[in-house]
Design an enzyme around this catalytic site. Structure first.
Site, short mmCIF file in Angstrom:
data_model
loop_
_atom_site.label_atom_id
_atom_site.label_comp_id
_atom_site.label_asym_id
_atom_site.label_seq_id
_atom_site.Cartn_x
_atom_site.Cartn_y
_atom_site.Cartn_z
N ASP A 425 6.41 62.28 19.48
CA ASP A 425 5.46 61.39 20.15
C ASP A 425 4.06 61.70 19.60
OD1 ASP A 425 4.32 59.67 22.12
OD2 ASP A 425 3.88 61.42 23.36
N THR A 427 0.53 60.67 21.44
CA THR A 427 -0.48 60.99 22.44
C THR A 427 -0.01 62.12 23.35
OG1 THR A 427 -1.11 58.67 22.41
CG2 THR A 427 -1.91 60.00 24.25
N THR A 752 5.46 56.20 18.53
CA THR A 752 4.39 56.09 19.52
C THR A 752 4.32 54.68 20.10
OG1 THR A 752 1.99 56.27 19.86
CG2 THR A 752 2.73 55.63 17.67
N ARG A 854 4.04 50.94 18.69
CA ARG A 854 4.31 49.94 19.72
C ARG A 854 5.78 49.95 20.13
NH1 ARG A 854 -0.09 48.72 22.22
NH2 ARG A 854 0.79 46.78 22.95
N LYS A 860 12.57 54.33 21.20
CA LYS A 860 12.46 55.71 20.72
C LYS A 860 13.84 56.37 20.72
CE LYS A 860 7.70 56.87 22.09
NZ LYS A 860 6.86 57.84 22.80
#
Length: 1215
Positions: A425, A427, A752, A854, A860
């Site tokens: 990931d 953030t 992400t 996005r 994911k």
């Protein structure tokens, strides 16, 4: 609360064009058609009693991430244990031990199985209990719920029901999926942070229906009732369809009114909402996956080895059975002393088939020691102890949070040493979500002298690399040592300056502002040649935004509540430059501008005529203002690609220089925006504004399209002012960690929810991307929605893009060229379909760097599954939010960051760490050690059990396939439980081929795991062959020595108990000396366990022989009276032990001399202290010990050096 009430008077929806402002008439435009399957949910607001009976009784808000519960633990845990082939075999053997065919007592078979299975189940229970405790912490959080009569009280989250009215206050998480009814702002606006769901840090604007806005205090809900009819639970985070029935009217609902569980309320004092979805019906839980049962590759391969050994077991049992049948048929009738005419079915010469079948069962039990039952329990003990060392590693302890690393499950320790691909990931995992204004370009001039973290790290790495190359070219090693020592001293000072000095500066500077350049500070900008452009630049920063200022009445300081950290950083920077935004009204923003040289503030009002807000599609925002002179200006900021294509011919004066600066900022890992403006005529503006207002009040589906088209008309003919460069602060040590992982040969993907531009910027910041790297941006076209084959056209276009990119890689001839793949979530939807996913994976694997932006939580997980199943290699997923749970559970190894945002990722993970940088040590040190320890331990286990088990077969064949064991039952029980268990456990816990600091200096050592050098079939079969050789030597040497030889002083020969005990002594000595030769790292614990096991054997033999003959049987006083006084016993032990261990000693000596592995060389360098005496050689070897990589700081430095050398060579050629 005072500040909240003052702020609440502002109707914030007027600030927005696209996000939330909708004409009030749309609420009566007509409800959604809620019919058919998938739209059956009915929610009675403020009437929880209606939801206590089916069909309206929905699932509770209780969540669980555990594998088991009280009811399922026993059956599921037993199933997990008996998935292991060896346990199944021993269960079968334990049952048969209760019959007459067993050569052993039932206790000797049942007790070890019960101990092994019980211990493993206890470990599973303990680990699941920890998950249960963490679940309870979440379920026990408190939320304010309407109790009736307008009174609110606190309930735990797990007690919240569908239909409850919930009050959520600022900075609290939403306990369930809610319909927003009202907020502290009078127009029903609230701000939501969805970082836990999609990874985005910018705040989302949510807006209540106008009909529910008056319900903004507790008492208002006394008689409130309503009904919601909506879609059934589903995993889509970005869609919602429903209707709200209130006061005999029906209002349509959309995603802008829905507050999702695990998102957080920001910049809003409080909101009221009604619960729509609870627990596992909520969208975030719909995106989660069932907690999987993970097994490591080594454990799965162990099953194949067990199958092989079981095949050998059946084979030798068949041989034994056939031999027994031949003996029974042809020889037993002549053995009168066995009374062949008066025998049972087990020895009947007239029914040899039945006798042979019975003997087959006996042999299967007798040779069962080929399959090591204690292997599993030993591995469990070793893994728990390895996990303890991981948990207590001070180098992975985060002092700021007080969190250590935690191995939440110990089943996957060795898998840490075999990782091929990391899926991360962004953030909260790679970044801190803290933006610092660092540099800017104004009127073609670059300002800002401080370097970014990426620049500092790259410069340091380049200096070290160049210094190493210089030292290689020098012949004077002593001088080199002095040079390197001085450099290391200097490097440490540089590092101190880079870390400590900025920190001291930040103590004086506000958060978000790290800019340093005297030319712009303290009014010096007025002396610059383009002062008017600089003035405009600062005014754009101070006015082009949607932030709200908050004044602290005590200190007078102003803080900003902005939608994104970037926007807040711009406002803080404008204030530091002397342009303080301090007040906003419905129609104006107010800025205090410092006048120089007096430094006194002048308050200016800028009337906001229109605000065209930022969307991910527009990639820009604009504000139309009227200044105090009456001039109308459009001020715009956005992505440079979008702004540059909208510049007028006269507005491109600074384009070339600004483009150059933007490229430099991008290379430095900074996030950039371009700033521009346009002067407007009064008549043109009035004409445009009429069209704009008309579009805003339009009712219909094409309203958004009309607004975008009209906004685009105004945002043309712009004049470029400059650009900003903001540093998205990476977490400490992230670039260095990624570099080390890349040098260890690991591939790193970033998944992400952020937009593409942000993801690319972070890619540059982490050195996953660099200048000169060819980027493939795979995006889906927007086809004609009316065309029936539009999906087919989109897929064909994506397929063509992937094919063209793959072709470019194949045709590339430059060995140093690197490629990066960047793809968005919309395109991934098509790329992950069955007919295209392998084509996409083929391209991704060929690229050095992959960034997926996005993407939804489910995507994911799907990407992770594709990589895991498509490559067949070990994957590791790492993240910190609820949106990462799916991929953490899907990957072979899931690592959770125990950071700021909740604990969902940690609860779903196999390992947790506090910072991404700790991943380096977790993999390169602990992963490397655990893999080699477990691999060597298992190979040794099979070796010792083969060496021991086959001697039983040889003796049975030697004694006419009688089914007779040469060893006492207690010898066999203690062999795996006591006499050989502790040395192998010490090997699995304490073995180190190299120290931890050497693992980090020589990252290429890690590749021994992914290449599986220590657990491939050649090594496994080699150890089995060693066991076969040892068994032959132990049996036949002892038989030959004792067969005709007088054993005792009186001339007696050895009986079966004497020869069996001597053979067992040889086995104990051989296997313990073998493990001593295998170990590279000795502590007092290993010495105690290895040599102590041999001593324990003699002590046991002494004590066992002293017990009553009814207990010890033929072993009564065997050591004292028979073995110890006989020199041949000691000679035989010495001879057999040397003969068994000599081939392995020759093998490792030959390998170290003529074909050494990497760790062999390092061990010898360390042993002879060459690392201290010859720093030059140590540096050279460490520079070689890294995998060739095209990502990371080292790759960036290498590319820079090649570029500089190319320029130098070109310059020399021209001169």
């Amino acid at each position: 609360m005072t500040r909240g009430r003052i702020r609440a008077k502002l109707r914030r929806s007027n600030l927005y064009t696209f996000s939330c402002l909708k004409p009030s008439s749309t609420e009566t435009d007509g409800p959604h058609s809620i019919q058919g399957p998938g739209f059956s949910r009915i929610v009675y607001c403020n009437q929880p009693s209606m939801h206590k009976k089916k069909p309206l009784k929905y699932c509770s808000n209780h969540i669980s991430t555990t594998k088991y519960n009280i009811i399922t633990f026993l059956p599921k845990a037993i199933f997990e244990q008996f998935r292991r082939v060896a346990n199944l075999y021993f269960l079968f053997a334990a049952i048969l031990s209760l019959t007459a065919v067993s050569p052993f007592s039932p206790v000797s078979m049942i007790a070890p199985l019960a101990f092994v299975v019980g211990l493993s189940m206890a470990k599973e229970a303990l680990e699941d209990w920890r998950r249960f405790i963490q679940d309870m912490k979440v379920n026990s959080r408190k939320a304010s719920v309407h109790k009736g009569d307008g009174i609110f009280g606190y309930n735990p989250w797990q007690k919240i029901q569908v239909g409850d009215i919930v009050k959520v206050e600022k900075d609290q998480f939403f306990p369930a999926d809610l319909l927003l009814l009202s907020s502290s702002y009078e127009d029903g606006i609230c701000y939501v942070e969805t970082m836990n769901l999609d990874g985005e840090t910018n705040l989302k604007v949510k807006r209540a229906l106008e009909v529910t806005m008056p319900f903004d205090e507790d008492e208002a809900f006394k008689n409130f009732v309503g009904t919601i009819k909506c879609e059934d639970p589903n995993p889509s985070l970005y869609t919602f369809v429903g209707n709200f029935e209130y006061d005999r009217q029906v209002f349509p609902l959309d995603p802008s009114q829905v507050l999702l569980r695990d998102s957080k309320l920001r910049n809003t004092a409080y909101v009221y909402g009604v619960v729509i979805f609870t627990g596992f019906d909520s969208k975030v839980m719909q995106n989660s996956m069932k907690c999987p049962s993970k097994r490591s590759k080594i454990e799965r391969k162990m099953d194949h080895i067990i199958y092989l050994l079981f095949t050998i077991l059946v084979g030798i049992s068949m041989i034994s059975s056939v031999g027994f049948m031949v003996k029974t048929k042809y020889q037993m009738p002549t053995w009168w002393y066995l009374q062949p005419n008066n025998t049972t079915y087990m020895y009947d010469p007239n029914a040899v088939g039945l006798s042979g079948l019975v003997h087959l069962v006996t042999a299967l039990i007798l040779y069962g020691y080929l399959i090591p039952i204690s292997l599993y329990v030993s591995i469990e003990v070793v893994k728990v102890l390895q996990a303890t060392f991981i948990n207590q590693d001070l180098y992975m302890y985060d002092e700021e949070t007080g969190n250590p690393a935690q191995a939440r499950t110990s089943n996957l320790n060795e898998e840490l040493g075999q990782v091929d691909t990391i899926l991360s990931d962004k953030t909260g995992t790679l970044t801190c979500n803290q933006m610092d204004f660092l540099k800017c370009s104004i009127a073609g001039n670059a300002y800002g002298v401080r370097s970014s973290e990426v620049e500092l790290a790259a410069a340091k790495q380049m200096a070290i690399d160049l210094e190493e190359r210089d030292s290689e070219a020098s012949n004077v090693s002593r001088q080199n040592n002095r040079t390197r020592d001085s450099w290391e001293d200097g490097a440490s000072e540089i590092e101190l300056e880079a870390v400590v000095t900025p920190k001291d500066d930040k103590d004086r500077k506000p958060k978000g502002f790290s800019f340093e350049d005297k030319r712009l500070m303290d009014g010096n900008w007025m002396k610059e040649p383009n002062a008017d452009v600089i003035l405009l630049f600062f005014r754009i920063l101070a006015t082009c935004h949607t932030a709200i200022p908050e004044s602290n009445e005590e200190t007078g300081n102003v803080t900003y509540e902005a939608e994104s950290p970037d926007e807040a950083a711009f406002l803080v920077s404008a204030r530091e430059f002397g342009f303080e935004f301090y007040k906003r009204t419905q129609s104006s923003v107010f800025v205090r501008e410092k006048s120089y040289p007096s430094g006194q503030p002048v308050e200016r009002e800028f009337k906001i005529l229109n605000l065209l807000d930022f969307t991910s599609k527009r990639k820009r925002m604009s504000v139309i203002i009227r200044d105090e002179d009456g001039k109308i200006l459009l001020l715009c900021k956005g992505a440079d690609s979008i702004i540059f294509e909208r510049l007028s011919k006269n507005g491109r004066m600074y384009e070339e220089a600004t483009t150059r600066h933007l490229n430099e900022y991008g290379e430095a890992g900074l996030r950039t925006l371009a700033l521009a403006y346009r002067k407007l005529d009064e008549a043109d503006y009035i004409s445009w504004n009429n069209e704009f207002v008309k579009a805003k009040t339009t009712i219909g589906g094409d309203r958004e399209t009309m607004l975008e088209r009209i906004s685009d008309m105004m945002e043309r003919e712009l004049i470029l002012v400059g650009a900003t460069a903001v540093e998205d602060k990476l977490q400490k040590g992230v670039p260095q960690c990624i570099d080390k992982l890349a040098l260890a040969g690991l591939k790193i993907w970033v998944l992400t929810g952020d937009k593409m531009e942000t993801a690319i910027n972070i890619g540059f910041a982490c050195s996953l991307l660099r200048q000169g790297m060819k980027q493939f941006c795979i995006t889906a076209i927007n086809p004609d929605t009316t065309a029936q084959d539009s999906k087919k056209a989109v897929k064909e276009n994506i397929s063509n893009q992937i094919t063209n990119a793959s072709q470019m890689i194949k045709l590339e001839k430059d060995p140093h060229s690197a490629f990066a793949l960047i793809i968005d979530g919309k395109t991934l939807t098509y790329a992950l379909e069955d007919d295209m996913k392998h084509q996409f994976l083929g391209l991704a694997v060929d690229c050095a760097s992959v960034i997926c932006c996005r993407v939804s939580p489910k995507q994911k997980a799907l990407v992770t599954r594709l990589v895991k199943e498509g490559t067949g290699k070990t994957t590791l997923a790492i993240g910190d939010g609820a949106n990462d749970v799916g991929m953490i559970q899907e990957a072979d190894i899931g690592v959770g960051i125990s950071g700021v945002e909740g604990m969902q990722a940690v609860m779903a993970s196999d390992f947790s760490i506090s910072q991404f940088r700790f991943l380096e040590r977790l993999l390169v040190v602990h992963g490397h050690w655990c893999y080699k320890r477990i691999a060597q331990m298992i190979c040794y286990f099979f070796y010792k059990n083969i060496a021991f088990g086959l001697t039983l077969f040889y003796f049975e064949a030697f004694t006419g396939f009688s089914g007779q064991s040469v060893y006492d039952d207690w010898y066999m029980i203690l062999f795996n439980v006591l006499l050989t268990s502790l040395p192998v456990i010490s090997l699995g816990v304490f073995e180190q081929d190299v120290p931890s600091e050497v693992c980090l200096q020589f990252p290429a050592l890690y590749q021994q795991g992914p290449k599986n050098l220590f657990f491939d079939w050649s090594r496994i079969l080699g150890w089995m062959g060693n066991g076969l050789y040892s068994s032959l030597v132990i049996f036949f040497f002892n038989i030959i020595i004792f067969y005709d030889q007088s054993f005792r002083a009186g001339g007696q020969t050895a009986d079966m108990s004497a020869i069996g005990t001597t053979m067992f002594t040889c086995i104990i000595w051989t296997v313990n000396c073998q493990i001593a030769l295998t170990m590279s790292h000795f502590t007092w614990i290993q010495h105690l366990f290895v040599w102590g096991s041999i001593v324990t054997w003699y002590l046991f033999l002494l004590l066992y022989g002293m017990t009553s003959p009814t207990i010890s049987g033929n072993a009564y006083q065997i050591l004292v009276e028979a073995l110890a006084p006989a020199p041949i016993y000691w000679y035989a032990t010495l001879l057999v032990t040397v003969a068994c261990t000599l081939p392995y000693l020759v093998h490792i000596s030959f390998q170290r001399c003529f074909n050494p592995m990497d760790h062999h060389i390092i061990q010898e360098i360390k042993y002879y202290k060459k690392d201290v005496e010859d720093q030059h050689m140590w540096t050279r070897e460490s520079s070689k010990a890294r995998q060739e990589t095209k990502i990371g700081l080292t790759a960036r430095v290498d590319a820079k050096i090649r570029q500089l050398r190319g320029r130098l060579q070109k310059k020399q050629t021209t001169t």
